[in-house]
Write an enzyme that holds these catalytic residues in place. Structure first.
Site, PDB file in Angstrom:
ATOM      1  N   LYS A  11       0.992  -1.114  -0.077  1.00  0.00           N
ATOM      2  CA  LYS A  11       0.069   0.012  -0.135  1.00  0.00           C
ATOM      3  C   LYS A  11       0.884   1.227   0.182  1.00  0.00           C
ATOM      4  O   LYS A  11       0.550   2.168  -0.705  1.00  0.00           O
ATOM      5  CB  LYS A  11      -0.773   0.202   1.391  1.00  0.00           C
ATOM      6  CG  LYS A  11      -2.205  -0.156   1.517  1.00  0.00           C
ATOM      7  CD  LYS A  11      -2.786  -0.121   2.465  1.00  0.00           C
ATOM      8  CE  LYS A  11      -2.222  -0.524   3.790  1.00  0.00           C
ATOM      9  NZ  LYS A  11      -2.301   0.274   5.063  1.00  0.00           N
ATOM     10  N   ARG A  87      -9.572   2.780   9.480  1.00  0.00           N
ATOM     11  CA  ARG A  87      -9.490   1.356   9.951  1.00  0.00           C
ATOM     12  C   ARG A  87     -10.519   0.688  10.835  1.00  0.00           C
ATOM     13  O   ARG A  87     -10.313  -0.527  11.162  1.00  0.00           O
ATOM     14  CB  ARG A  87      -8.115   1.476  10.834  1.00  0.00           C
ATOM     15  CG  ARG A  87      -6.855   0.970  10.051  1.00  0.00           C
ATOM     16  CD  ARG A  87      -5.664   1.115  10.944  1.00  0.00           C
ATOM     17  NE  ARG A  87      -4.307   0.302  10.863  1.00  0.00           N
ATOM     18  CZ  ARG A  87      -3.599   0.743  10.189  1.00  0.00           C
ATOM     19  NH1 ARG A  87      -3.503   1.806   9.636  1.00  0.00           N
ATOM     20  NH2 ARG A  87      -2.346   0.096  10.243  1.00  0.00           N
ATOM     21  N   ARG A 126      10.982  -6.799   6.011  1.00  0.00           N
ATOM     22  CA  ARG A 126      11.334  -5.482   5.734  1.00  0.00           C
ATOM     23  C   ARG A 126      11.934  -5.087   6.983  1.00  0.00           C
ATOM     24  O   ARG A 126      12.536  -3.999   6.892  1.00  0.00           O
ATOM     25  CB  ARG A 126      10.076  -4.664   5.204  1.00  0.00           C
ATOM     26  CG  ARG A 126       9.100  -4.201   6.394  1.00  0.00           C
ATOM     27  CD  ARG A 126       7.973  -3.563   6.019  1.00  0.00           C
ATOM     28  NE  ARG A 126       7.078  -3.345   6.819  1.00  0.00           N
ATOM     29  CZ  ARG A 126       5.709  -2.946   6.716  1.00  0.00           C
ATOM     30  NH1 ARG A 126       5.086  -2.558   5.490  1.00  0.00           N
ATOM     31  NH2 ARG A 126       5.035  -2.905   7.875  1.00  0.00           N
ATOM     32  N   ARG A 128      11.042  -2.969   9.974  1.00  0.00           N
ATOM     33  CA  ARG A 128      10.698  -1.674  10.390  1.00  0.00           C
ATOM     34  C   ARG A 128      10.941  -2.003  11.812  1.00  0.00           C
ATOM     35  O   ARG A 128      10.656  -3.069  12.500  1.00  0.00           O
ATOM     36  CB  ARG A 128       9.336  -1.261  10.192  1.00  0.00           C
ATOM     37  CG  ARG A 128       9.251   0.210   9.983  1.00  0.00           C
ATOM     38  CD  ARG A 128       8.006   0.624   9.074  1.00  0.00           C
ATOM     39  NE  ARG A 128       6.749   0.087  10.064  1.00  0.00           N
ATOM     40  CZ  ARG A 128       5.495   0.109   9.664  1.00  0.00           C
ATOM     41  NH1 ARG A 128       5.392   0.207   8.274  1.00  0.00           N
ATOM     42  NH2 ARG A 128       4.539  -0.291  10.278  1.00  0.00           N
ATOM     43  N   ARG A 139      -1.304  -6.881  14.345  1.00  0.00           N
ATOM     44  CA  ARG A 139      -1.865  -6.219  13.261  1.00  0.00           C
ATOM     45  C   ARG A 139      -2.787  -7.041  12.330  1.00  0.00           C
ATOM     46  O   ARG A 139      -3.668  -6.371  11.792  1.00  0.00           O
ATOM     47  CB  ARG A 139      -0.732  -5.347  12.597  1.00  0.00           C
ATOM     48  CG  ARG A 139      -0.022  -4.314  13.392  1.00  0.00           C
ATOM     49  CD  ARG A 139       0.649  -3.520  12.463  1.00  0.00           C
ATOM     50  NE  ARG A 139       1.896  -2.792  13.197  1.00  0.00           N
ATOM     51  CZ  ARG A 139       3.135  -3.171  12.975  1.00  0.00           C
ATOM     52  NH1 ARG A 139       3.430  -4.186  11.853  1.00  0.00           N
ATOM     53  NH2 ARG A 139       3.977  -2.732  13.685  1.00  0.00           N
TER      54      ARG A 139
END
Ligand code: AMP
Length: 189
Positions: A11, A87, A126, A128, A139
């Protein structure tokens, strides 16, 4: 425009490309919160622990931040691509009110669809700062619980288009452009 999709669906990357191609402002609530944490503002102090746990920052706080941001001149002039908001159902209702107050409305909501197994792999690679395995799982659970039901909200408002998010960045971007071009020219069906 609104872009929806699980964390790790691509996204963020695709949003930057869409904003550039269509000349609208990319508003990522996750980026805004991460900037607030980095700057150590009051908002950042409130949000940090919640984000690290992979939980959602409260609707009141989020609705306030977004209302303030959407009222700025750049967005009123160029339009906006919202990434990471709404959300929850409460946030979707708030968005409708915020836009109505500004004399604006949504054009399209794109669901960038990538299966859970693929986003999990992508997020683990990734790395983060807030991407611990526990936060990732939390999440994704919250997405299924709170955000996936919003797809129905957008569908019932005739705004929803689903785009297959599996493929190269260029392939996915071409699919997005195709649906956005149709959605902008004659409303979405
Ligand atoms: P993101 O970059 O969209 O994955 O967001 C990173 C984190 O910021 C999320 O895990 C939440 O803790 C928080 N966050 C971002 N947007 C929202 C939102 N609309 N509502 C609640 N929390 C949010």
């Amino acid at each position: 425009m609104v872009i929806l999709g699980r964390q790790g669906s691509g996204k963020g990357t695709q949003s930057l490309r869409i904003a550039e191609a269509y000349g609208c402002v990319h508003v990522s609530t996750g980026d805004m919160l991460r900037a607030a944490v980095a700057e150590g503002t009051e908002l950042g102090r409130k949000a940090q622990a919640v984000m690290e746990a992979g939980d959602l920052v409260s609707d009141d706080i989020m609705n306030g931040i977004v209302a303030e941001r959407l009222a700025k001149d750049d967005i009123v002039a160029g339009g906006v691509l919202l990434d990471g908001f709404p959300r929850t159902a409460d946030q979707a209702d708030a968005l409708e009110r915020i836009l109505t107050d500004l004399g604006q409305s949504l054009t399209i909501a794109v669901d960038l669809d990538v299966p859970v197994e693929i986003v999990t792999e992508r997020m683990l690679s990734r790395r983060r700062d807030d991407d611990t395995p526990e936060a990732i799982t939390r999440r994704l659970d919250l997405y299924e619980e709170q955000t996936a039901p919003l797809l129905e909200w957008f569908r019932s408002h005739d705004l929803l288009v689903t785009v297959d998010g599996v493929g190269s960045e260029d392939e996915v971007f071409a699919r997005l452009r195709a649906v956005i071009d149709v959605g902008r020219s004659d409303g979405v069906g």
